[in-house]
Every structure is written in C-alpha cells, then in structure tokens.
Design a protein around this motif. Sequence first.
Motif, short mmCIF file in Angstrom:
data_model
loop_
_atom_site.label_atom_id
_atom_site.label_comp_id
_atom_site.label_asym_id
_atom_site.label_seq_id
_atom_site.Cartn_x
_atom_site.Cartn_y
_atom_site.Cartn_z
N LEU A 21 0.78 -1.02 -0.14
CA LEU A 21 0.01 0.11 -0.01
C LEU A 21 0.89 1.31 0.04
O LEU A 21 1.18 1.65 0.89
CB LEU A 21 -1.00 -0.11 1.16
CG LEU A 21 -1.66 -1.27 1.31
CD1 LEU A 21 -2.67 -1.09 2.71
CD2 LEU A 21 -2.77 -1.45 0.22
N PRO A 23 0.35 4.56 -1.65
CA PRO A 23 -0.47 5.50 -2.34
C PRO A 23 0.34 6.95 -2.68
O PRO A 23 0.96 7.34 -1.83
CB PRO A 23 -1.89 5.78 -1.43
CG PRO A 23 -1.07 5.60 -0.02
CD PRO A 23 -0.17 4.28 -0.21
N TYR A 51 -6.42 8.76 0.47
CA TYR A 51 -5.47 7.47 0.69
C TYR A 51 -6.23 6.26 1.30
O TYR A 51 -6.19 5.37 1.13
CB TYR A 51 -4.27 7.93 1.37
CG TYR A 51 -3.43 8.61 0.64
CD1 TYR A 51 -3.61 9.04 -0.64
CD2 TYR A 51 -2.03 8.80 0.76
CE1 TYR A 51 -2.55 9.83 -1.57
CE2 TYR A 51 -1.02 9.67 0.23
CZ TYR A 51 -1.37 9.92 -0.90
OH TYR A 51 -0.33 10.66 -1.80
N LYS A 52 -6.81 6.64 2.47
CA LYS A 52 -7.39 5.85 3.31
C LYS A 52 -8.69 5.13 2.74
O LYS A 52 -8.66 3.85 2.66
CB LYS A 52 -8.27 6.55 4.65
CG LYS A 52 -8.96 5.50 5.49
CD LYS A 52 -9.44 6.55 6.70
CE LYS A 52 -10.29 5.57 7.79
NZ LYS A 52 -10.71 6.38 8.66
N CYS A 55 -7.03 2.51 0.09
CA CYS A 55 -6.67 1.45 0.65
C CYS A 55 -7.46 0.33 1.44
O CYS A 55 -7.52 -0.80 1.25
CB CYS A 55 -5.48 1.93 1.79
SG CYS A 55 -3.92 2.47 0.89
N ILE A 71 2.54 -1.45 4.27
CA ILE A 71 2.22 -0.26 4.35
C ILE A 71 3.61 0.72 4.24
O ILE A 71 4.37 0.45 5.43
CB ILE A 71 1.36 0.00 5.58
CG1 ILE A 71 -0.03 -0.77 5.50
CG2 ILE A 71 1.21 1.40 5.71
CD1 ILE A 71 -0.69 -0.47 6.67
N LEU A 90 -5.13 2.51 9.20
CA LEU A 90 -4.99 1.45 8.14
C LEU A 90 -4.37 0.13 8.82
O LEU A 90 -4.93 -1.10 8.43
CB LEU A 90 -4.31 2.01 6.86
CG LEU A 90 -5.35 2.81 6.14
CD1 LEU A 90 -4.08 3.30 5.11
CD2 LEU A 90 -6.32 2.27 5.55
N SER A 269 3.76 -3.52 -5.29
CA SER A 269 2.99 -2.25 -5.04
C SER A 269 2.41 -1.61 -6.12
O SER A 269 1.04 -1.81 -6.48
CB SER A 269 3.88 -1.41 -4.34
OG SER A 269 4.66 -1.88 -3.13
N ILE A 273 -1.72 -1.84 -7.20
CA ILE A 273 -2.56 -0.61 -7.02
C ILE A 273 -2.75 0.37 -8.04
O ILE A 273 -3.61 1.15 -8.16
CB ILE A 273 -2.03 0.27 -5.52
CG1 ILE A 273 -0.55 0.75 -5.75
CG2 ILE A 273 -1.93 -0.84 -4.28
CD1 ILE A 273 -0.33 1.87 -4.61
#
Length: 309
Positions: A21, A23, A51-52, A55, A71, A90, A269, A273
Amino acid sequence: MSIDVLQKRIRKLKNPTMVGLDPTPELIPSHVFDAAYAQYGPTLRGMAEAYKTFCIDLMDRLSDLVPAVKIQSACFNALGFEGVRVMQELMVYAKELGYYVLLDSMRGDVGNIAEIQARSVFGQIEAGGELFSPYTCDGITVNGYLGSDGITPFLPYLKDNSQKNIFLLIKTSNKSGREVQDLISGDRVVHTAMADLAMRWSTGLFGKCGYSEIVAVVGATQPAALKALRDKYDRLFFLVPGYGAQGGNAKNVQYAFDEFGHGAIVSASRSIIGAWKKDPDSDGASWLEDSVAAAEKMKKDIGKYVTVL
C-alpha cells in the motif's frame, strides 16, 4: 503474528504474495480525491482521507486472496500528522481483516534512538500512567548496515509469544545497491556478511516452521542472489520486493522458495494498486477491479513456478 502464522496463512490461501500500500497522487483516480475533497476540502486531511478510502477498498477486496499487506510509511508521512493518523488506522483495519501487516519504514539507528524505535512499533509508550501501542503491525523493515547497535533493541520483541518480526535488508532490488552490497569483505561480499549477521542474531528466534523471526529482504530483480542465498541460508524466511514495476518476475522469484513452496513471500505495489494506469485512456473508474485482477494474475504467474504445499 510470527513467521509461523504468516507461513500458515500463505499455505491456507496458496498465495505467497504481499500487496504494498504505497499510495501517491498519480496512482489514485481523481474521483476518489473528489469525494474526499468534497467532505474535507482540498487539504492534507482531504488527501489523507482519499488514501484511506483507496487502501480500505482494496484491502476489503483482497482479504480472501492475499495473506499480507505492506504499508509504506513514507507515503503517509509526506502528508504530515493527518497521513500518520490514517496510516495508524489502516494498520488496525488490516489486522481486523486478518492480514499480516508489515510497516515499511526502514528503521535503523543506534543507542537510545534504536530503543525508542523498537518500543514504538513493538512495545508500548507510557503517557500519564497509561500505556499505548501507536503502531499495530506485525513486522517492520530495518536497515542493519549500522551494525548490531541498530538491531539488538528489536530482538527482545521477537522472542517467545510476542509474535513480531524484523525484515532486514540483505540484497535490495535497486540497481545501485551493488555499490555497497556487492563489495568484497574478506572472503565474502557485504550482503552475505549481513546474512551471516542475521543468522547470528537469530539465536533462539527459530519458530516451529524452522524459520527465523528475522526476515531477509532480497530483491526480485536478483535471481542469482536469490538462488545462492536460499541455498546457503535455508533457515531465513525471505521477503522478495521488486516484483512488477521494478522489473522482477515470476521466473526470477521462484529461487526464493524451497521445494515445498515455503520460505518466502513476494511483494508488489505499483503494479497492483496502479494497475488501472496501464490503460492510457482509463479514467480510473474500474481501478478496484483492475487491481484485483492484477493481484490474481500475480498469484497465477508465480504459481506456474512455485507450488505452495
């Protein structure tokens, strides 16, 4: 959660992969930002909330497919205290979903600072007589190239039932890593000297599955090193970063595993994503489906070379 538990979860899902994660603004579709900014304004808080959401949505969809998440603290630290707050939330949420949670913050210092770093992620911080655990993670990345002073404060937290791990840099996936890690050191190269130290520090830290609670980080772009290190250090579990965007592939990473498909986990990663970015005409509306498809493809591709028994 120890390496025993992580290996068990990998075996249950038949999937030795970890999703990073990491971002950044360019990887998150504009509509995710628009929704966050509408509620919190075009601020660092608004960005952190985007971001939250990003994720959480991804973790919700991958919890039955992927055993672990990584993370990247730098992405959240860049947003100041709002980013750190979201990062902490997170980690808690990832644990609730059953993920192994690795905090990728590359700790490494000496003396009392190393002790503070270790206590902050694995122990408890006292405030007014109350105890708090700011970072709900199972493992953390560390840089051992400062020597034992930067590592020994973490070791007590890896013993007994604490179920914590450190992920020690051994041979990294970036090209310039060879400038230091491949230097000759007596009859060894530097990265094998670091692996030898990992084994020395592992005294009393071997779990039921036979692996140390100290994990060796060995890049996916280094197949020869992966093979050589796996042959020599059969009691070190490997984290293999660099799959996908950095150039690592399934054929390369097969050398990190033993004959039973055990002993390693491969992380990716941006290729997961940011999968929606592969289509230059995409507006990101299907980003979540694209990410899930990329994670499924990664599992399938590695499965062509590695069978987890």
